[in-house]
Write a protein that holds these residues in place. Structure first.
Motif, short mmCIF file in Angstrom:
data_model
loop_
_atom_site.label_atom_id
_atom_site.label_comp_id
_atom_site.label_asym_id
_atom_site.label_seq_id
_atom_site.Cartn_x
_atom_site.Cartn_y
_atom_site.Cartn_z
N VAL A 137 0.84 -1.20 0.00
CA VAL A 137 0.00 0.00 0.00
C VAL A 137 0.87 1.25 0.00
CG1 VAL A 137 -1.70 1.33 1.32
CG2 VAL A 137 -1.94 -1.15 1.11
N ALA A 138 1.90 1.26 0.84
CA ALA A 138 2.79 2.42 0.90
C ALA A 138 3.43 2.69 -0.46
CB ALA A 138 3.86 2.20 1.97
N GLN A 139 3.85 1.62 -1.12
CA GLN A 139 4.47 1.78 -2.44
C GLN A 139 3.47 2.31 -3.46
OE1 GLN A 139 6.19 -1.82 -3.99
NE2 GLN A 139 7.28 -0.76 -5.62
N THR A 140 2.26 1.77 -3.44
CA THR A 140 1.23 2.22 -4.38
C THR A 140 0.89 3.69 -4.18
OG1 THR A 140 0.25 0.00 -4.51
CG2 THR A 140 -1.17 1.85 -5.10
N CYS A 141 0.86 4.10 -2.90
CA CYS A 141 0.50 5.49 -2.59
C CYS A 141 1.71 6.42 -2.58
CB CYS A 141 -0.19 5.54 -1.22
SG CYS A 141 -1.77 4.68 -1.17
N ALA A 142 2.89 5.88 -2.87
CA ALA A 142 4.13 6.67 -2.92
C ALA A 142 4.37 7.43 -1.62
CB ALA A 142 4.10 7.64 -4.10
N LEU A 143 4.19 6.71 -0.50
CA LEU A 143 4.39 7.31 0.81
C LEU A 143 5.56 6.62 1.52
CD1 LEU A 143 0.81 7.75 2.33
CD2 LEU A 143 2.38 9.54 1.56
N PRO A 144 6.39 7.37 2.22
CA PRO A 144 7.43 6.73 3.03
C PRO A 144 6.79 5.95 4.18
CG PRO A 144 7.36 9.09 3.45
CD PRO A 144 6.44 8.84 2.29
N LEU A 145 7.34 4.77 4.45
CA LEU A 145 6.85 3.92 5.53
C LEU A 145 8.00 3.67 6.50
CD1 LEU A 145 4.84 1.97 6.90
CD2 LEU A 145 5.58 0.21 5.25
N ASP A 146 7.85 4.18 7.71
CA ASP A 146 8.87 4.04 8.76
C ASP A 146 8.46 2.87 9.65
OD1 ASP A 146 10.69 4.27 10.80
OD2 ASP A 146 10.04 6.26 11.48
N ILE A 147 9.19 1.73 9.54
CA ILE A 147 8.90 0.54 10.34
C ILE A 147 9.92 0.48 11.47
CG2 ILE A 147 8.73 -1.97 10.34
CD1 ILE A 147 7.95 -1.85 7.42
N ARG A 148 9.44 0.51 12.69
CA ARG A 148 10.31 0.60 13.85
C ARG A 148 10.38 -0.72 14.61
NH1 ARG A 148 7.97 6.51 15.92
NH2 ARG A 148 8.71 7.68 14.09
N ASP A 149 11.51 -0.94 15.29
CA ASP A 149 11.67 -2.15 16.08
C ASP A 149 10.56 -2.27 17.12
OD1 ASP A 149 13.95 -3.02 14.81
OD2 ASP A 149 15.32 -2.11 16.26
N ASP A 150 10.16 -3.51 17.37
CA ASP A 150 9.16 -3.78 18.39
C ASP A 150 9.86 -3.94 19.74
OD1 ASP A 150 7.08 -4.60 19.97
OD2 ASP A 150 6.25 -6.00 18.50
N ARG A 151 9.75 -2.94 20.59
CA ARG A 151 10.42 -2.97 21.89
C ARG A 151 9.76 -3.94 22.87
NH1 ARG A 151 10.70 3.03 21.29
NH2 ARG A 151 8.82 3.13 22.58
N HIS A 152 8.69 -4.52 22.45
CA HIS A 152 8.01 -5.49 23.28
C HIS A 152 8.88 -6.72 23.55
CE1 HIS A 152 4.46 -7.69 24.76
NE2 HIS A 152 4.89 -8.71 24.05
N PHE A 153 9.83 -6.99 22.68
CA PHE A 153 10.68 -8.17 22.80
C PHE A 153 12.05 -7.80 23.38
CE2 PHE A 153 7.58 -9.06 19.52
CZ PHE A 153 7.14 -10.32 19.89
N TYR A 154 12.66 -8.78 24.01
CA TYR A 154 14.01 -8.61 24.53
C TYR A 154 15.03 -8.51 23.39
CZ TYR A 154 12.83 -9.99 29.40
OH TYR A 154 12.33 -10.05 30.68
N THR A 155 14.74 -9.19 22.29
CA THR A 155 15.72 -9.36 21.22
C THR A 155 15.18 -8.81 19.91
OG1 THR A 155 16.33 -11.46 22.27
CG2 THR A 155 17.21 -11.06 20.09
N THR A 156 16.01 -8.11 19.17
CA THR A 156 15.60 -7.70 17.83
C THR A 156 15.84 -8.85 16.86
OG1 THR A 156 17.77 -6.86 17.16
CG2 THR A 156 16.32 -5.33 18.35
N VAL A 157 15.18 -8.77 15.72
CA VAL A 157 15.38 -9.78 14.69
C VAL A 157 16.84 -9.79 14.23
CG1 VAL A 157 14.73 -10.50 12.36
CG2 VAL A 157 12.98 -9.67 13.95
N ARG A 158 17.46 -8.62 14.16
CA ARG A 158 18.87 -8.54 13.75
C ARG A 158 19.76 -9.27 14.75
NH1 ARG A 158 16.70 -3.69 13.36
NH2 ARG A 158 17.72 -2.93 15.25
N GLU A 159 19.47 -9.12 16.03
CA GLU A 159 20.28 -9.79 17.05
C GLU A 159 20.12 -11.30 16.98
OE1 GLU A 159 20.24 -6.21 20.41
OE2 GLU A 159 18.65 -7.74 20.39
N PHE A 160 18.89 -11.77 16.72
CA PHE A 160 18.72 -13.21 16.57
C PHE A 160 19.44 -13.71 15.32
CE2 PHE A 160 16.79 -17.15 15.25
CZ PHE A 160 16.69 -17.85 16.45
N ALA A 161 19.37 -12.94 14.25
CA ALA A 161 20.07 -13.34 13.02
C ALA A 161 21.56 -13.47 13.25
CB ALA A 161 19.78 -12.33 11.91
N ALA A 162 22.12 -12.57 14.07
CA ALA A 162 23.54 -12.66 14.40
C ALA A 162 23.83 -13.92 15.20
CB ALA A 162 23.98 -11.42 15.18
#
Length: 516
Positions: free
Chosen positions: A119-144
């Motif tokens: 939807v963001a791409q279709t509407c040509a709008l910037p989409l800011d997706i932020r880390d979910d602080r609800h978790f102890y670990t970010t996806v990047r940290e688990f990937a590492a």
């Protein structure tokens, strides 16, 4: 109308006033967007309790947002201009509101993420997706953590988490676990004695208020053909109720949680479990406060270390681990089927109409309450589906449909990986298979059942036992290569050709529906 700077997207499982999406929120220029859409109850055949849980919690959160002075665009399911899908509704509201940008906390569902990005791409709008602080670990940290590992065992990740966050660590040596060991399985996982569980402190129940009653009426009307019952709906759907449920569990049931976490008893769905996963997954509770409450109970001498560690492992270990598995393995993870299972899920999974006492109890409970404990999921409903040979995607769809705590990031790895071994051992070191004797050991279900767990063939043979031996034979070559399965596979040598054929014939009858 003043220019709208930011449309803050809040999904039905992101009900947290302190979510990262609200960082920098300015009520003069920003608006929160939420939408109830039928698609979220129909892309899988969502049960009535599950749908009601989400909608009731969303509507209460909308009131909390208004109380906090945050402008809100909220689309109700029964609104005449509801577009029916998340993407279509978001697109329509973007056209109407004309925001300059979109902001959201990272979704928990790959499907939803891709829809919103589209939807963001279709509407040509910037989409800011932020880390979910609800978790102890970010996806990047688990990937590492996962990088370079051939298998991803939860135990190693869990120990890292304990050390990193200093949870239940020895105060004299921060590299060592409190009590000198990382887990207390040997002290936990007992069955109830012959007298049963006795008087277990009741779970927290919340009578539906006017908002929830309106939702229950809507769901009963709009999704009348969907499975499940709303008659006993009493789940926490607000932050205050979730906190009350947490404190009641810690005060009254945590002390015996570890000992009886794997036990089952007919007609007793709640026992010593926490029943907090739905509140956690909707973000009504933060896992840090849940862990801290359990650790504080131990420190105050109100709960033994064995129970507290067993509970903490579910939150700090397993819950974070399955989220990491999901986001590092998607989207391909959803299609995995390492064992080549192709059978259809038996229709009685949707009704509970089976002669197998353990399955009848677990399924009836699930459809009534939208709840089953982890052993009922892994070693009753999941075990049967695994040995029956159900296509894992069908098992996944059923679990996602029927449980009030089911969101895909947590449900999919638990089902495909842990329950069905469809990922070929990425999560689990072996398939979790057992005869009916396991269920007999952990519950009295077999005493009132028409089937005998000690028999593998014949009219009274327990289908679990028959399918166990059939599973070993069907996958003998593969399982023989697994060190943890070698002894079980060797037991096949005890069966001559006639005995093997009898097992196959009985298993075929089970799959045809002649035995259920």
């Amino acid at each position: 109308m003043a220019e709208l700077r930011t449309l803050v997207i809040v999904l039905g499982d992101q009900l947290d006033l302190d979510a990262s999406a609200f960082d920098g929120f300015d009520p003069r220029t920003d608006t929160v967007w939420m939408a109830e859409v039928a698609e979220e109850s129909t892309h899988v055949w969502s049960s009535q309790p599950r749908t009601a849980m989400f909608l009731a919690a969303m509507r209460h959160f909308a009131l909390a947002l208004q109380g906090a002075g945050r402008p809100l665009r909220y689309m109700r399911l029964d609104a005449p201009d509801n577009q029916g899908s998340l993407a279509a509704q978001l697109h329509a509201d973007i056209v109407r509101l004309r925001p300059a940008r979109l902001v959201m906390t990272a979704p928990g569902d790959w499907r939803v993420l891709k829809a919103i990005q589209g939807v963001a791409q279709t509407c040509a709008l910037p989409l800011d997706i932020r880390d979910d602080r609800h978790f102890y670990t970010t996806v990047r940290e688990f990937a590492a953590h996962a990088r370079g590992r051939k298998s991803l065992r939860m135990e190693y990740f869990y120990r890292e988490q304990r050390k990193r966050h200093r949870v239940l660590m020895d105060p004299q040596d921060d590299a060592q676990p409190l009590g000198g060991q990382w887990n207390f399985d040997a002290d936990n996982r007992e069955a109830f004695g012959a007298a049963g569980p006795g008087m277990v402190p009741p779970r927290s129940m919340f009578a539906p208020d006017a908002v929830t009653r309106e939702v229950l009426e809507l769901v009963a009307q709009r999704f009348a053909s969907h499975p499940g019952s709303l008659a006993q709906f009493a789940w926490p759907v607000t932050r205050a109720q979730a906190l009350q449920a947490l404190h009641t569990f810690v005060d009254e049931r945590l002390s015996l949680f570890g000992r009886y976490q794997d036990a089952m008893w007919p007609g007793n769905p709640w026992l010593y479990h926490a029943h907090l996963s739905a509140a956690l997954n909707l973000k009504l509770l933060n896992p840090r406060e849940v862990v801290e409450a359990a650790v504080a109970a131990h420190d105050a001498g109100r709960a033994p270390l064995s129970s507290v560690e067993g509970f903490v492992r579910q939150i700090l270990g397993w819950r974070e681990y399955v989220r990491g598995i999901y986001w590092t393995q998607m989207p391909g993870y959803l299609s995995r089927n390492m064992l080549g299972a192709t059978a259809d899920l038996p229709g009685w999974y949707w009704t509970g109409d089976t002669d197998m006492a353990c399955l009848r109890d677990a399924l009836t409970q699930t459809l009534t309450h939208g709840y089953a404990n982890h052993i009922q999921r892994l070693m009753v409903t999941g075990l049967y589906a695994l040995m029956f040979g159900v296509e894992p995607q069908q098992v996944h769809a059923w679990y996602l449909s029927v449980y009030v705590d089911a969101v895909e990031w947590v449900e999919l790895p638990n089902t495909l990986g842990m329950g069905q071994y469809a990922d070929g051992g990425l999560m689990g070191s072996k398939p979790y298979i057992a005869t009916g004797k396991y269920i007999e050991r952990m519950s009295p279900h077999c005493q009132g059942c028409r089937y005998d767990p000690a028999q593998r063939t014949g009219d009274r043979a327990c289908p679990f036992t028959t399918l166990y031996w059939d599973f070993l034979m069907r996958h003998e070559t593969l399982l023989a290569k697994n060190p943890r399965m070698a002894l079980q596979v060797k037991n096949l040598a005890r069966l001559d050709d006639a005995q093997r054929q009898s097992v196959v014939d009985r298993a075929d009858a089970i799959r045809r529906g002649a035995v259920s």
